[in-house]
Each structure stands twice: as C-alpha cells, then as structure tokens.
Design a protein around this motif. Structure first.
Motif, PDB file in Angstrom:
ATOM      1  N   SER A  15       0.766  -1.197   0.219  1.00 39.98           N
ATOM      2  CA  SER A  15       0.033   0.093  -0.022  1.00 39.98           C
ATOM      3  C   SER A  15       0.849   1.245   0.087  1.00 39.98           C
ATOM      4  N   PHE A  16       1.886   1.150   0.575  1.00 38.17           N
ATOM      5  CA  PHE A  16       2.837   2.371   0.559  1.00 38.17           C
ATOM      6  C   PHE A  16       3.418   2.768  -0.675  1.00 38.17           C
ATOM      7  N   ASN A  17       3.443   1.731  -1.508  1.00 41.20           N
ATOM      8  CA  ASN A  17       3.764   2.065  -2.930  1.00 41.20           C
ATOM      9  C   ASN A  17       2.916   3.256  -3.565  1.00 41.20           C
ATOM     10  N   TYR A  18       1.595   3.666  -3.120  1.00 43.94           N
ATOM     11  CA  TYR A  18       0.862   4.450  -3.556  1.00 43.94           C
ATOM     12  C   TYR A  18       1.251   5.857  -3.250  1.00 43.94           C
ATOM     13  N   PHE A  19       2.219   5.971  -2.295  1.00 46.08           N
ATOM     14  CA  PHE A  19       2.631   7.236  -2.047  1.00 46.08           C
ATOM     15  C   PHE A  19       3.736   7.693  -2.828  1.00 46.08           C
ATOM     16  N   GLY A  20       3.524   9.063  -3.382  1.00 49.12           N
ATOM     17  CA  GLY A  20       4.631   9.695  -4.235  1.00 49.12           C
ATOM     18  C   GLY A  20       5.923   9.690  -3.237  1.00 49.12           C
ATOM     19  N   GLU A  21       7.001   9.211  -3.819  1.00 51.54           N
ATOM     20  CA  GLU A  21       8.145   9.174  -3.094  1.00 51.54           C
ATOM     21  C   GLU A  21       8.749  10.644  -2.353  1.00 51.54           C
TER      22      GLU A  21
ATOM     23  N   HIS B  45       6.857  13.270  -2.268  1.00 55.01           N
ATOM     24  CA  HIS B  45       5.546  13.902  -1.614  1.00 55.01           C
ATOM     25  C   HIS B  45       5.566  13.323  -0.156  1.00 55.01           C
ATOM     26  N   LEU B  46       5.892  11.772   0.334  1.00 54.34           N
ATOM     27  CA  LEU B  46       5.778  11.356   1.465  1.00 54.34           C
ATOM     28  C   LEU B  46       7.113  11.939   2.269  1.00 54.34           C
ATOM     29  N   ALA B  47       8.227  12.149   1.699  1.00 50.81           N
ATOM     30  CA  ALA B  47       9.274  12.431   2.368  1.00 50.81           C
ATOM     31  C   ALA B  47       9.247  14.004   3.055  1.00 50.81           C
ATOM     32  N   ALA B  48       8.446  14.615   1.875  1.00 50.14           N
ATOM     33  CA  ALA B  48       8.292  16.184   2.483  1.00 50.14           C
ATOM     34  C   ALA B  48       7.498  16.333   3.526  1.00 50.14           C
ATOM     35  N   GLN B  49       6.484  15.669   3.426  1.00 52.41           N
ATOM     36  CA  GLN B  49       5.466  15.269   4.595  1.00 52.41           C
ATOM     37  C   GLN B  49       6.138  15.022   5.796  1.00 52.41           C
ATOM     38  N   VAL B  50       6.904  14.158   5.842  1.00 52.44           N
ATOM     39  CA  VAL B  50       7.466  13.334   7.117  1.00 52.44           C
ATOM     40  C   VAL B  50       8.263  14.511   7.524  1.00 52.44           C
TER      41      VAL B  50
ATOM     42  N   PRO C  87       9.181  14.016  13.345  1.00 49.57           N
ATOM     43  CA  PRO C  87       9.054  13.106  14.393  1.00 49.57           C
ATOM     44  C   PRO C  87      10.610  12.791  14.881  1.00 49.57           C
ATOM     45  N   ASP C  88      10.558  12.298  16.349  1.00 45.84           N
ATOM     46  CA  ASP C  88      11.907  11.970  16.871  1.00 45.84           C
ATOM     47  C   ASP C  88      11.788  10.439  16.794  1.00 45.84           C
ATOM     48  N   LEU C  89      10.808   9.864  16.465  1.00 45.97           N
ATOM     49  CA  LEU C  89      10.623   8.307  16.503  1.00 45.97           C
ATOM     50  C   LEU C  89       9.736   7.955  15.440  1.00 45.97           C
ATOM     51  N   VAL C  90       9.866   6.758  14.693  1.00 44.34           N
ATOM     52  CA  VAL C  90       9.193   6.507  13.512  1.00 44.34           C
ATOM     53  C   VAL C  90       8.945   4.791  13.871  1.00 44.34           C
ATOM     54  N   VAL C  91       7.660   4.723  13.784  1.00 41.03           N
ATOM     55  CA  VAL C  91       7.328   3.178  13.981  1.00 41.03           C
ATOM     56  C   VAL C  91       6.534   2.862  12.838  1.00 41.03           C
ATOM     57  N   LEU C  92       6.918   1.728  12.552  1.00 39.32           N
ATOM     58  CA  LEU C  92       5.839   0.904  11.382  1.00 39.32           C
ATOM     59  C   LEU C  92       5.466  -0.377  12.098  1.00 39.32           C
ATOM     60  N   MET C  93       4.000  -0.704  11.994  1.00 38.67           N
ATOM     61  CA  MET C  93       3.558  -1.745  12.507  1.00 38.67           C
ATOM     62  C   MET C  93       2.493  -2.652  11.507  1.00 38.67           C
ATOM     63  N   LEU C  94       2.840  -3.409  10.699  1.00 33.81           N
ATOM     64  CA  LEU C  94       2.040  -4.172   9.708  1.00 33.81           C
ATOM     65  C   LEU C  94       1.790  -5.837  10.059  1.00 33.81           C
ATOM     66  N   GLY C  95       0.744  -6.338   9.718  1.00 37.82           N
ATOM     67  CA  GLY C  95       0.667  -7.774  10.054  1.00 37.82           C
ATOM     68  C   GLY C  95      -0.360  -8.601   9.048  1.00 37.82           C
ATOM     69  N   GLY C  96      -1.425  -8.822   9.668  1.00 37.75           N
ATOM     70  CA  GLY C  96      -2.291  -9.791   8.887  1.00 37.75           C
ATOM     71  C   GLY C  96      -2.804  -9.500   7.381  1.00 37.75           C
TER      72      GLY C  96
ATOM     73  N   ASP D  29      12.115  -1.710   2.856  1.00 38.64           N
ATOM     74  CA  ASP D  29      11.821  -0.715   2.039  1.00 38.64           C
ATOM     75  C   ASP D  29      10.886   0.421   2.357  1.00 38.64           C
ATOM     76  N   THR D  30       9.522  -0.431   3.098  1.00 37.95           N
ATOM     77  CA  THR D  30       8.704   0.683   3.357  1.00 37.95           C
ATOM     78  C   THR D  30       9.192   1.394   4.575  1.00 37.95           C
ATOM     79  N   LEU D  31       9.797   1.005   5.643  1.00 36.21           N
ATOM     80  CA  LEU D  31      10.264   1.745   6.553  1.00 36.21           C
ATOM     81  C   LEU D  31      11.421   2.777   6.173  1.00 36.21           C
ATOM     82  N   HIS D  32      12.136   2.497   5.049  1.00 38.15           N
ATOM     83  CA  HIS D  32      12.994   3.284   4.509  1.00 38.15           C
ATOM     84  C   HIS D  32      12.323   4.691   4.104  1.00 38.15           C
ATOM     85  N   LYS D  33      11.275   4.188   3.191  1.00 41.51           N
ATOM     86  CA  LYS D  33      10.352   5.327   2.941  1.00 41.51           C
ATOM     87  C   LYS D  33       9.939   6.330   3.772  1.00 41.51           C
ATOM     88  N   LEU D  34       9.468   5.903   4.758  1.00 46.01           N
ATOM     89  CA  LEU D  34       9.151   6.630   6.067  1.00 46.01           C
ATOM     90  C   LEU D  34      10.262   7.452   6.616  1.00 46.01           C
TER      91      LEU D  34
END
Length: 261
Positions: free
Chosen positions: A200-206, A208-213, A218-227, A249-254
């Motif tokens: 799903s994170f491939n839908y982000f413009g690379e 665009h997402l970097a500029a938003q972040v 943030p001081d801390l970035v957390v990614l939690m995916l599962g089922g 790869d997804t974490l690196h994008k964030l």
C-alpha cells in the motif's frame, strides 16, 4: 536515542509517529502507549489527526467529531489520489461549504484539556477552493488552496478546546490537522489505515511522503503491519527473507523524510 533525548529535555514536545493497519487505525495499542507516555512525561495533545477520521478509515476514540457535507476520502489502501496522501496516508476532500470540527479530549476531571498549537495540512492544486481554520471559535486563519501543498499554523496562548476547518468556493483536499500543547510532553501520532500492507505504501509519491514526514519531523518512526500481508506470495511460500526486504523498503520510505529519527 533521538526519542530518549527528546524526552530527557523536559521541554517542548517529544514526537513519535506510528504507521500501521487496522490495529493502529483503531488506536487501541497506540492509545494505551500514548496515555502511559503522557502520564509520565507530560500531555502533548492528540498530535496529527487525519482529516479522514471516521469509522471506515481511522478512529481516535478520545476525540469527538462533527462533520458537515459529503466528503470524499481516498487512502493508500485503494489509491486514486495520484501519490498525494499526506502524512497519514489519507486525503479527504471537503465540498464547498463542508467542514469538520474535532473536540479536544476530556481531562481527568471531565473538562476539555486546553491546547495551544493548531495546524491544518491541505492539498494544493489548480481549481482548489479556499480553506479556513478556527481554533476555539475565535482564532481564525484562511487562504487559498490553489497552489502547492501547504500547512497553516495558529498559536493560541489562551488555549482552545475544539478545532474546526473546511472549504469554501470550491472543494479542498485535507490531509489532517495538528492539535498540540506547548509542552513539556509527548505526542504520539496514530497513522493507521484500515486494510493496508507494505504494498500500500507504494501508492505514496516518494518525494511527497518525504516532504510530509520532514514537515512533521518526528523523533521516533514506528511501522507496524501484520495480517493483511498474509496474501503476499512470498509469505504463502514461507520465504520470510524476501519479506524482510519489502518491510525494510517501506520503513526506509518513511524515514527518508526523518533520517535522524
């Protein structure tokens, strides 16, 4: 370490931004962690709240909302927003005259906890209408969204208990709002979108997402995916080594927008 250093300052705000799927969209785990951190280190406010705040996409149980108009919401689950999904993976477009009011959480004695800092993040573009932002009903800002993505900031020293924003003259796409105190304290952004996985994170413009972040910083970035990942062929075949790369790869994008987090 950056998050611990921010906590140790005991001034300003320490910010954590937590992306994920339905588990985070329901704000159960994140809500518990947020409450514990804020009880120990100080109340920083709700933080970043997506404009698509509704039971279908993302919930914040401690916040009450009033929405006016028929909003159109798109997320990184199904796409459709040409890469521009803001900080939280959701863009929600208000019709002309549409608005959303978000009320501050209740304090320990039942009254609203006063907030002093407010932001509205919106999607700019040709043909977009005008946006407006009101903190507590008296403090207001307004402008045109007919330009690049922007944010507007209101500082309210006397505090506010509700934040309202909306569109006039034509529709405006909103990414979300920031509701914070001046600190000291902790903010934990719950950025869950129902149904998402690494793809799903491939839908982000690379960029665009970097500029938003970077804007949120943030001081801390957390990614939690599962089922939702169980349908991936690499996991169906038991190849977790390949999945490691997809997750990284997804974490690196964030983190691209917050390399020091």
């Amino acid at each position: 370490a950056p998050f611990y250093r921010a906590l140790a300052r005991r001034e300003g705000l320490a910010r954590a931004s937590w992306w994920g799927d339905s588990t985070i969209a329901a704000d159960g785990i994140t809500g518990t962690v947020r409450a514990r951190l804020q009880a120990r280190f100080g109340y920083g406010g709700p933080g970043f709240v997506v404009a698509g705040l509704d039971p279908q996409w993302s919930a914040r149980p401690e916040l009450s909302t009033t929405r006016k108009g028929d909003w159109d919401t798109k997320s990184i689950l199904l796409g459709g927003a040409r890469g521009a999904y803001g900080f939280g993976g959701i863009v929600s477009t208000a019709p002309d005259g549409g608005s959303l009011t978000i009320r501050a959480p209740k304090g320990p004695e039942g009254g609203a906890r006063p907030l002093q800092h407010a932001e509205v993040w919106y999607r700019g573009g040709e043909g977009a209408g005008d946006w407006w932002l009101s903190a507590g009903g008296a403090n207001q800002a307004a402008g045109s969204a007919d330009r690049t993505d922007r944010r507007a900031i209101l500082n309210v020293p006397e505090g506010y208990d509700r934040l309202s924003f909306g569109a006039t003259n034509a529709p405006v796409g909103f990414y979300g709002v920031v509701m914070e105190t001046k600190g000291p304290g902790v903010v934990l952004d719950a950025l869950g979108v129902v149904g998402v996985g690494t793809r799903s994170f491939n839908y982000f413009g690379e960029h665009h997402l970097a500029a938003q972040v970077a804007q949120r910083s943030p001081d801390l970035v957390v990614l939690m995916l599962g089922g939702n990942e169980l349908g991936l062929p690499v996991l169906q075949h038991g190849d977790a080594h390949v999945y490691d790369g997809l997750y990284a790869d997804t974490l690196h994008k964030l983190r691209a927008g917050a390399p020091d987090a």
